[in-house]
Design a protein around this motif. Structure first.
Motif, short mmCIF file in Angstrom:
data_model
loop_
_atom_site.label_atom_id
_atom_site.label_comp_id
_atom_site.label_asym_id
_atom_site.label_seq_id
_atom_site.Cartn_x
_atom_site.Cartn_y
_atom_site.Cartn_z
N GLU A 127 0.83 -1.34 0.06
CA GLU A 127 -0.02 0.00 0.04
C GLU A 127 0.85 1.25 -0.04
O GLU A 127 0.56 2.06 -0.81
N MET A 128 1.96 1.20 0.84
CA MET A 128 2.75 2.48 0.74
C MET A 128 3.52 2.53 -0.28
O MET A 128 3.73 3.81 -0.92
N MET A 129 4.09 1.60 -1.13
CA MET A 129 4.68 1.68 -2.39
C MET A 129 3.70 2.03 -3.46
O MET A 129 4.13 2.93 -4.21
N SER A 130 2.52 1.65 -3.47
CA SER A 130 1.43 2.01 -4.29
C SER A 130 1.28 3.74 -4.08
O SER A 130 1.21 4.23 -5.09
N ARG A 189 -2.51 5.04 11.61
CA ARG A 189 -2.53 3.66 11.25
C ARG A 189 -1.23 2.98 10.92
O ARG A 189 -0.99 2.04 11.26
N PHE A 190 -0.28 3.92 10.07
CA PHE A 190 1.03 3.62 9.83
C PHE A 190 1.98 3.13 10.91
O PHE A 190 2.65 2.19 11.23
N LYS A 191 1.94 4.08 11.96
CA LYS A 191 2.44 4.04 13.04
C LYS A 191 2.10 2.91 13.91
O LYS A 191 3.04 2.35 14.56
N ASN A 192 0.71 2.80 14.26
CA ASN A 192 0.30 1.59 14.82
C ASN A 192 0.61 0.30 14.45
O ASN A 192 0.64 -0.78 15.28
N ALA A 204 2.17 8.81 4.36
CA ALA A 204 0.65 9.27 4.74
C ALA A 204 0.32 10.55 4.05
O ALA A 204 -0.83 10.97 3.50
N GLY A 205 1.27 11.56 3.63
CA GLY A 205 1.21 12.84 2.97
C GLY A 205 1.41 12.76 1.74
O GLY A 205 1.53 13.99 1.02
N SER A 206 1.63 11.76 1.08
CA SER A 206 1.97 11.71 -0.37
C SER A 206 0.99 12.18 -1.37
O SER A 206 1.42 12.89 -2.18
#
Length: 290
Positions: A127-130, A189-192, A204-206
């Motif tokens: 998801e992050m790479m996308s 959500r990412f940090k958790n 998150a701010g991409s």
């Protein structure tokens, strides 16, 4: 397609792209030429760097490394989609991609995400790479549309990189309203899930970091500090609900190629209008002060 069939297709796309790039002026670009160093061990580069740049197959190696990087990160349809949408040639798209990759430091953050293997769910990594791929795809389009006649990688990196770093650093305090709330929710959500904060904040701010291109451009035109330009830019976006409009366009279902092109054109027009409005507001404030 089966996995072996897809691997063969990827190989053919890379081989064709390599040939096109090797026959173009792309390998002569000093910023892109640096990819030559990625084909050799670090110790060899450190000891024989001048000799590497005299390699008889330098152009072919640069073309190969650039093609592999672009296809591996952005997929096999990346070039064709932009060619059809913008009417650009492969050389222009490649230069724009390298600019987008470098000004957003994609290689560094991509490596950080890969370093989270077995520490966070693989689905979250994807998801992050996308999200990053979407950012770089839009940024490549921006450079190809707005700076097609001045695609100088070194100058562009010098102009855009500092502005993007400022916004990345302070994005939590710059975003407003629903945009800030969305960023905050995704960040948490990412940090958790175990993602380090410096990675989580950027990814998150991409979607909002894409605005850095318009912000840097406006700062250059008005000679006003990036922080002030960003404040006006994000305030206008919130007051005029431009982020909401962009989100509706992003969520719009398209049934064919032409509808997809129309959607991209609408988004490009909104971005241009927002940048123009930002410059107009900043100039008005400057005139009021003088």
């Amino acid at each position: 397609l089966t996995r072996p069939e897809l691997s063969v297709l990827i190989s053919y796309v890379k081989a064709e792209l390599k040939q096109v790039l090797a026959a173009s002026d792309v390998p002569d670009d000093r910023a892109i030429m640096k990819s030559l160093e990625t084909a050799f061990p670090h110790e060899l580069v450190a000891r024989y760097k001048p000799a590497l740049y005299q390699h008889r197959l330098r152009r072919e190696i640069v073309a190969t490394q650039t093609a592999n990087d672009m296809i591996n990160l952005m997929g096999i349809t990346f070039i064709d989609r932009l060619k059809q949408s913008l009417g650009c040639n492969v050389s222009t798209i490649t230069r724009a991609y390298v600019m987008a990759r470098d000004v957003f430091r994609l290689a560094e953050i991509w490596q950080d995400i890969e370093g989270l293997d077995h520490q966070i769910p693989a689905q979250l990594q994807m998801e992050m790479m996308s999200d990053l791929m979407r950012l770089v795809r839009r940024a490549t389009r921006w450079f190809a549309r707005n700076r097609r006649t001045v695609l100088n990688n070194e100058q562009s990196v010098q102009m855009f990189l500092p502005a993007i770093d400022v916004v990345k650093r302070d994005i939590g305090s710059m975003l407003l309203g629903d945009t800030h709330n969305s960023w905050q929710c995704k960040l948490e959500r990412f940090k958790n899930s175990g993602v380090p904060e410096h990675i989580a904040s950027v990814v998150a701010g991409s979607a909002s970091l894409y605005a850095c291109l318009g912000i840097a451009d406006a700062a250059s035109k008005t000679d006003i500090p990036v922080e002030e330009v960003a404040s006006v830019y994000f305030t206008l976006s919130e007051k005029l609900s431009l982020n909401w409009v962009n989100q509706q366009l992003a969520n719009m279902k398209v049934d064919n190629h032409w509808q997809a092109l129309a959607r991209e054109t609408f988004r490009d027009d909104i971005e241009w209008q927002q940048s123009s409005l930002t410059c107009s507001v900043l100039r008005f404030v400057q005139n009021e002060k003088s």
